[in-house]
Structures are given as C-alpha cells and as structure tokens.
Design a protein around this motif. Structure first.
Motif, short mmCIF file in Angstrom:
data_model
loop_
_atom_site.label_atom_id
_atom_site.label_comp_id
_atom_site.label_asym_id
_atom_site.label_seq_id
_atom_site.Cartn_x
_atom_site.Cartn_y
_atom_site.Cartn_z
N GLY A 1 0.80 -1.26 -0.18
CA GLY A 1 0.17 0.10 0.11
C GLY A 1 0.86 1.14 -0.09
N TRP A 2 1.98 1.39 0.55
CA TRP A 2 2.81 2.49 0.62
C TRP A 2 3.28 2.79 -0.78
CZ3 TRP A 2 1.82 4.26 5.10
CH2 TRP A 2 1.83 3.43 6.16
N ASP A 3 3.60 1.80 -1.38
CA ASP A 3 4.17 2.13 -2.93
C ASP A 3 3.08 2.60 -3.70
OD1 ASP A 3 5.76 1.93 -5.10
OD2 ASP A 3 5.53 -0.02 -5.87
N VAL A 4 1.92 2.03 -3.53
CA VAL A 4 0.68 2.44 -4.49
C VAL A 4 0.19 3.79 -4.09
CG1 VAL A 4 -1.90 2.14 -5.03
CG2 VAL A 4 -0.32 0.05 -4.65
N LEU A 5 0.15 4.03 -2.72
CA LEU A 5 0.04 5.53 -2.26
C LEU A 5 0.71 6.71 -2.96
CD1 LEU A 5 -1.59 7.45 -0.49
CD2 LEU A 5 -0.12 6.90 1.36
N GLY A 6 2.08 6.20 -2.80
CA GLY A 6 3.02 7.05 -3.60
C GLY A 6 2.80 7.37 -4.91
N GLU A 7 2.45 6.38 -5.68
CA GLU A 7 2.09 6.36 -6.95
C GLU A 7 0.89 7.31 -7.29
OE1 GLU A 7 1.14 3.73 -11.20
OE2 GLU A 7 2.47 3.03 -9.57
N LEU A 8 -0.35 6.97 -6.57
CA LEU A 8 -1.45 7.89 -6.55
C LEU A 8 -1.12 9.05 -6.26
CD1 LEU A 8 -4.20 5.46 -5.28
CD2 LEU A 8 -3.11 5.30 -7.31
N LEU A 63 1.44 8.27 11.12
CA LEU A 63 2.19 9.32 10.70
C LEU A 63 2.70 9.26 9.08
CD1 LEU A 63 4.13 10.12 13.85
CD2 LEU A 63 2.37 11.50 12.66
N GLN A 64 3.26 7.89 8.81
CA GLN A 64 3.72 8.00 7.42
C GLN A 64 2.65 7.86 6.60
OE1 GLN A 64 6.09 4.15 6.91
NE2 GLN A 64 6.28 4.51 4.74
N ALA A 65 1.49 7.35 6.73
CA ALA A 65 0.52 7.42 5.92
C ALA A 65 0.21 9.24 5.75
CB ALA A 65 -0.66 6.73 6.54
N LEU A 66 0.03 9.70 6.63
CA LEU A 66 -0.38 11.23 6.51
C LEU A 66 0.81 12.05 5.78
CD1 LEU A 66 -2.06 11.69 9.89
CD2 LEU A 66 -3.07 11.54 7.68
N ARG A 67 1.83 11.57 5.91
CA ARG A 67 3.05 12.24 5.31
C ARG A 67 3.10 12.00 3.93
NH1 ARG A 67 7.88 10.72 3.69
NH2 ARG A 67 7.76 8.49 4.89
N ILE A 68 2.87 10.72 3.55
CA ILE A 68 2.80 10.63 2.02
C ILE A 68 1.65 11.09 1.45
CG2 ILE A 68 2.63 8.47 0.35
CD1 ILE A 68 4.19 6.71 2.43
N GLY A 69 0.46 11.27 2.02
CA GLY A 69 -0.66 12.00 1.64
C GLY A 69 -1.96 11.50 1.99
N ALA A 70 -1.99 10.28 2.60
CA ALA A 70 -3.13 9.84 2.70
C ALA A 70 -4.34 10.89 3.56
CB ALA A 70 -3.07 8.32 3.88
N ASP A 71 -5.63 10.51 3.34
CA ASP A 71 -6.44 11.54 4.11
C ASP A 71 -7.02 10.86 5.19
OD1 ASP A 71 -7.51 13.50 1.40
OD2 ASP A 71 -6.94 11.68 0.80
N VAL A 109 -7.71 9.12 -0.45
CA VAL A 109 -7.16 7.86 -0.01
C VAL A 109 -7.28 7.62 1.51
CG1 VAL A 109 -5.19 6.04 0.00
CG2 VAL A 109 -5.51 7.64 -1.83
N ILE A 110 -7.91 6.31 1.64
CA ILE A 110 -7.96 5.90 3.23
C ILE A 110 -7.24 5.09 3.22
CG2 ILE A 110 -9.55 5.14 5.16
CD1 ILE A 110 -11.88 6.81 4.08
N MET A 111 -6.06 4.93 4.10
CA MET A 111 -5.41 3.75 4.46
C MET A 111 -5.80 2.87 5.48
SD MET A 111 -2.81 4.16 2.41
CE MET A 111 -1.51 2.91 2.88
N VAL A 112 -5.69 1.60 5.11
CA VAL A 112 -6.23 0.63 6.17
C VAL A 112 -5.11 -0.51 6.58
CG1 VAL A 112 -8.03 -1.48 6.26
CG2 VAL A 112 -8.35 0.58 4.83
N SER A 113 -5.27 -0.67 7.91
CA SER A 113 -3.99 -1.51 8.42
C SER A 113 -4.56 -2.49 9.70
CB SER A 113 -3.08 -0.46 8.88
OG SER A 113 -1.76 -1.41 9.88
#
Length: 229
Positions: free
Chosen positions: A61-68, A89-97, A76-80
C-alpha cells in the motif's frame, strides 16, 4: 452518477463487508486484490476515493499510495491491521486522507469516506469542469469522457487540453479562432489554420471516445462545445 470507490484489499471477508455496506449507501465499487491491480484500476477508472490496505501482494500500500499521489489528489483512506502511530504518521506524510485499523465496523469506514468526499468535492468544485459527458480536471491536466462503462481518458497534447478547457468554461458559447488564439497562445504568432488543425485533432479524439458531436463547428464563426448532443 454516484461516487466510485476502489477497495484495494486481499482480505475477502473484509472486502465483502465493505462492498455491501458501500453499495447500500449508494456508492459504486470496484475491487483490487493486489497493489498492481489497484494502481491499474485507478489509472483506468479514476475512482473518487480509494480504500487502500497497507499489506497487499505484489506492491504494498505504501508504494501504491506514493504512485497515486504522483498522479493527483484522489482521496485515500489507508487500512491496516496494526494500530501504530508510526504507520499513521507515515500515511499522512505521504498524503493519505485518513487511516483506519482492523477490525472496524464497515459503516464507520463508510461515514469517513462520505465526510472526505464532501470536503473533496467542495475543494474541487471550481477545479473540475463538466460539459455533458466531458470532465476536465484543471489542476491535473486530465480530461475524460464519462460512459456507462466508466471514464475514457482523452490522450491530449497540452495545446489540445488548453483549447478544450478554455471552451469548457463557457459551454454553448461560440469561440472565434481569434479568441482561442488569444487565450491559448498569448504573445505568439499563430495562424488561424493552426487553430483549425488543433481543433480537428481534438475533435477526432472526442469522436473516438464516443463523444461525437460534442465539439462542433459554427460555419463562418468558430467552434463551441455542446452541453447536450
């Protein structure tokens, strides 16, 4: 047309519950079971929101989020499975909502998605132009035709995009060649037949995307976009 949500998760039980809940709330859904499929479906269908699991086969998911995020601003809502502050923090830093942790109640995830889409649609209301089946994303330099089978992206040159976006701001208005030259080619010496050539290429691409008749020629005056055809 209702919002399209891409669910990217290889957990069949979780996907089934989310898919059913989203559809009950009136959303359209599409499912990807691995990261590469998620990236491909995003590129092809341009969903309005993505529910993206961090742990995905092939591409995580990290790789896909970066591409998006390199492509644009699709929410994007990340699921874990892990409730880790470092992951959040990493999700928000990369750009997740947003970031949700399993196990969750599907209706709560749907409520979060609805809130994000309301904010997103408000923010983008002046950045996305729609004329009939045509959608023009001004910030991302993307244009597509909305069809029953999904969005058909138009492969436009920068000049073609500028002409299309300029005309889409005022559908039904007839634009003279001089107006198009002034708006799209400021401070450049451009011949009228050059405008005709660009418009001709643009019209062929619209026709190929099942939007024949959207861009019309008004003999002796110029060109216009038809809101209905």
């Amino acid at each position: 047309m209702s919002s399209l949500i891409l669910i990217a998760d290889d957990d069949a039980e979780s996907v089934e519950a989310l898919d059913a809940c989203l559809r009950r709330e009136g959303f359209r859904t599409v499912v990807a079971s691995d990261g590469q499929q998620a990236a491909d479906l995003h590129a092809a269908l341009k969903p309005d929101l993505v529910l993206l699991n961090i742990r995905l086969p092939i591409r995580d998911g990290w790789d896909v989020l970066g591409e998006l995020r390199r492509r644009g601003e699709t929410p994007v809502i990340m699921v874990s499975d892990l409730d880790l502050s470092t992951n959040k923090l990493q999700a928000l830093r990369i750009g997740a909502d947003d970031y949700v942790v399993k196990p969750f109640k599907p209706i709560e995830v749907v409520a979060r998605a609805q809130a994000i889409l309301r904010r997103s649609n408000g923010d983008r209301s002046t950045k996305v132009l729609r004329v009939g089946p045509l959608e023009v994303q001004l910030e991302n330099y993307l244009a597509a035709i909305l069809t029953p089978a999904g969005k058909r992206r138009l492969d436009l040159t920068l000049t073609e995009f500028r002409i299309l976006a300029h005309m889409a701001r005022v559908p039904l208005r007839v634009f003279s060649r001089a107006e198009i030259m002034q708006a799209c080619f400021p401070n450049q010496d451009v011949l009228e037949r050059t405008i005709d050539s660009h418009v001709s290429h643009l019209r062929r691409k619209l026709d190929a995307a099942d939007a024949a008749g959207l861009l019309t020629n008004v003999r002796g005056v110029g060109y216009r976009l038809e809101a209905e055809f």
